[in-house]
Design an enzyme around this catalytic site. Structure first.
Site, PDB file in Angstrom:
ATOM      1  N   ASP A 133       0.842  -1.245   0.052  1.00 42.38           N
ATOM      2  CA  ASP A 133       0.220  -0.020   0.130  1.00 42.38           C
ATOM      3  C   ASP A 133       0.811   1.309   0.299  1.00 42.38           C
ATOM      4  OD1 ASP A 133      -2.109   1.578   0.223  1.00 42.38           O
ATOM      5  OD2 ASP A 133      -2.974   1.093   2.026  1.00 42.38           O
ATOM      6  N   TRP A 183      -4.917   4.117   0.630  1.00 43.82           N
ATOM      7  CA  TRP A 183      -6.179   3.164   0.420  1.00 43.82           C
ATOM      8  C   TRP A 183      -5.993   2.569  -0.930  1.00 43.82           C
ATOM      9  CZ3 TRP A 183      -8.572   8.334   1.613  1.00 43.82           C
ATOM     10  CH2 TRP A 183      -8.605   8.581   3.016  1.00 43.82           C
ATOM     11  N   HIS A 184      -4.568   2.239  -1.234  1.00 41.53           N
ATOM     12  CA  HIS A 184      -4.435   1.404  -2.421  1.00 41.53           C
ATOM     13  C   HIS A 184      -3.990   0.024  -2.228  1.00 41.53           C
ATOM     14  CE1 HIS A 184      -3.361   5.908  -4.215  1.00 41.53           C
ATOM     15  NE2 HIS A 184      -4.651   5.673  -4.265  1.00 41.53           N
ATOM     16  N   GLN A 185      -4.405  -0.577  -1.572  1.00 39.51           N
ATOM     17  CA  GLN A 185      -4.109  -1.921  -1.035  1.00 39.51           C
ATOM     18  C   GLN A 185      -4.098  -2.703  -2.329  1.00 39.51           C
ATOM     19  OE1 GLN A 185      -6.297   0.438   0.523  1.00 39.51           O
ATOM     20  NE2 GLN A 185      -7.756  -1.272   1.629  1.00 39.51           N
ATOM     21  N   SER A 186      -2.846  -3.450  -2.431  1.00 38.30           N
ATOM     22  CA  SER A 186      -2.660  -4.377  -3.706  1.00 38.30           C
ATOM     23  C   SER A 186      -1.494  -5.510  -3.476  1.00 38.30           C
ATOM     24  CB  SER A 186      -1.770  -3.265  -4.720  1.00 38.30           C
ATOM     25  OG  SER A 186      -2.525  -1.996  -4.663  1.00 38.30           O
TER      26      SER A 186
END
Length: 527
Positions: free
Chosen positions: A312, A462-465
């Site tokens: 993230d 909030w860029h969970q990957s």
């Protein structure tokens, strides 16, 4: 919105068919693309399942009101577990739970990633179809670009309306000018030549049309909702996959307490995001064998990489006080900066996002936040820390445990300090003199106090990957065609398949992933 096909109200789903050609789970930035592209063929029956509800609400459609979605029923409102590297803090990991997913609750920034992000994808997948030139072709197909013509890099007539921020606020223009005065190059767009080199600063590209949010769901699915071959179910949570041996033949889902089965004659596509996709995989029996057995889940396929490699973007809010209150533009995020602190790096390590209002973590807010001000988020574009996801039980309503492990790698803290100092240098530049009174956070701190500030200020974009990554090694979950290893008729299309997180906001790369998935599915089935 066409209610009859997009939102089912009866508990038994009334006339909704139980069999489809394709079932797409999740109506976010990738799932909407897959469903919309497949449904373009009238002979193909498509079911799109979304856990959230309608996007036809003021907070979604009005750009400036996006913060009101956070923590609402349109947000999964995940939280990472207490983290010793953040002074024991838990941090929110928001994710869209609504038609459009993140593209319906986010800041609307269209960021396509760096050229070398896509070269890295191609290398990890051992497939040139993921390289930059191939992805440029997809972006040209996706975009309806409204800015300065750039035929090689930008598209016209595509489903996604993309335009530079209209009449950006003075504070956004000042940020670009400040970067220029510090020797950083500036560009008309952050999505062209800027992301083929060392980086620079630019006014943001946004998915705002006529003053309203234009989400990926609105671009790909909404125009097709009246078609008899497309069914979109809202408020319906996918709980597990249904198998015949190691072949996926359908999904189980819940609407309230009512259990339903939907069967897929061709394929199931998981587009539930980097938290829920691994959760459904594991609770269906696909994942690390020891993790599954611990919770009594029968093992269908041992894949140790499911739920691992969590990444993230991490950021640290630097806040400046205005001399006088200033207006907020479209969504309040109109300028950005990417930069390689070392020119030899393959990818930018700095990713700064400007907000036109003051934002601090609860732990740093106690130091004093001005009533009127702006924020520069000093962001880590490629943190080295890696997290993991773990089951708390075998049932769909057992919450997932998220060990984000933020700032666990010592290099991330060093990069954080460099990012914060660049933000402070930008904010003190003469370009801001007419607008800004002072730096409120963090201020000049000694090394120990700055470390404490960074650990207390750290939040995510909030860029969970990356939790079901594409690749060829033992920890990979999908191959280059997004098929799950060892399982038939199952693909994943969302940010979880990224081998490593892309440079910048992840919405646009997720649209590419959806397009790639749709192309490959159509090719496999002669559609």
């Amino acid at each position: 919105m066409t209610k009859a096909r997009s939102e089912v109200s009866r508990s038994d789903h009334g006339d909704v068919a139980a069999r489809y050609d394709f079932i797409v789970c999740g109506a976010g930035s990738s799932g909407s693309v897959v469903a919309g592209r497949l449904a373009a063929d009238p002979g193909v029956r498509v079911l799109l399942i979304e856990a959230g509800g309608s996007d036809d609400v003021v907070e979604v459609m009005t750009p400036a009101q996006w913060p009101l979605n956070l923590g609402s029923d349109r947000d999964w409102a995940f939280k990472a577990e207490p983290n010793p590297h953040l002074n024991g803090r838990t941090i929110p990991l928001s994710m869209g739970k609504v038609l459009g997913g993140g593209s319906s609750i986010n800041v609307m920034v269209w960021a396509r990633g760096h050229q070398n992000d896509w070269e890295h994808f191609a290398a990890e997948a051992q497939d040139p179809a993921w390289n930059y030139e191939s992805i440029l072709e997809i972006y040209r197909r996706i975009e309806n670009w409204q800015g300065a013509p750039d035929p090689r890099r930008r598209g016209e007539g595509g489903p996604v309306h993309v335009q530079p921020a209209v009449n950006p606020q003075p504070i956004a223009s000042a940020m670009v000018e400040a970067a220029k005065s510090l020797g950083l190059p500036t560009f008309d767009s952050p999505n062209g030549a800027m992301m083929e080199g060392r980086g620079g600063a630019a006014i943001n590209d946004l998915i705002v049309r006529g003053g309203r949010r234009s989400s990926i769901f609105r671009a790909y699915v909404h125009p097709k909702l009246g078609q008899p071959n497309l069914t979109a179910l809202t408020n319906t949570t996918v709980s597990r996959l249904i198998f015949d041996g190691t072949t996926v033949i359908g999904v189980e889902a819940f609407r309230g307490s009512a259990r339903h089965l939907y069967m897929a004659d061709r394929e199931v596509v998981l587009s539930l995001g980097a938290i829920n996709t691994p959760k459904v995989l594991m609770q269906s029996g696909i994942g690390p064998e020891a993790e599954l057995r611990r919770h009594g889940v029968p093992v269908i396929q041992h894949l140790p990489g499911v739920g691992q490699n969590h990444q993230d973007h991490v950021s640290f809010g630097c806040v400046f006080e205005y001399r006088e209150p200033q207006p907020v533009g479209y969504g309040g995020s109109e300028a950005t900066l990417y930069w390689k602190s070392d020119a030899s790096l393959a990818l930018p390590d700095m990713f700064h996002c400007q907000l036109e209002f003051p934002v601090a973590s609860p732990e740093t807010a106690v130091l004093g936040v001005p009533a009127h001000g702006w924020t520069m988020f000093a962001g880590l574009a490629h943190p080295k820390s890696r997290g993991s996801l773990h089951l708390s039980g075998p049932n769909f309503d057992d919450p997932i445990r998220i060990n984000a492990n933020t700032l666990a790698h010592p290099d991330d803290l060093k990069t954080a300090f460099a990012n914060i100092e660049l933000c402070r240098e930008l904010g003190s530049n003469a370009a801001f003199n007419a607008l800004v009174k002072r730096e409120a956070l963090p201020g000049k701190l000694d090394a120990r106090a700055m470390e404490s500030f960074a650990r207390n200020a750290a939040v995510t974009y909030w860029h969970q990957s990356c939790t079901a990554k594409m690749g060829c090694d033992a920890m990979s979950v999908v191959d280059s065609r997004l098929k799950v290893y060892g399982i038939d008729r199952l693909r994943i299309a969302d940010s979880s398949i990224m081998p490593d997180i892309t440079s910048g906001n992840t919405m646009a790369p997720c649209v590419v992933i959806g397009e790639r998935a749709a192309d490959m599915i159509k090719s496999s089935h002669g559609i």
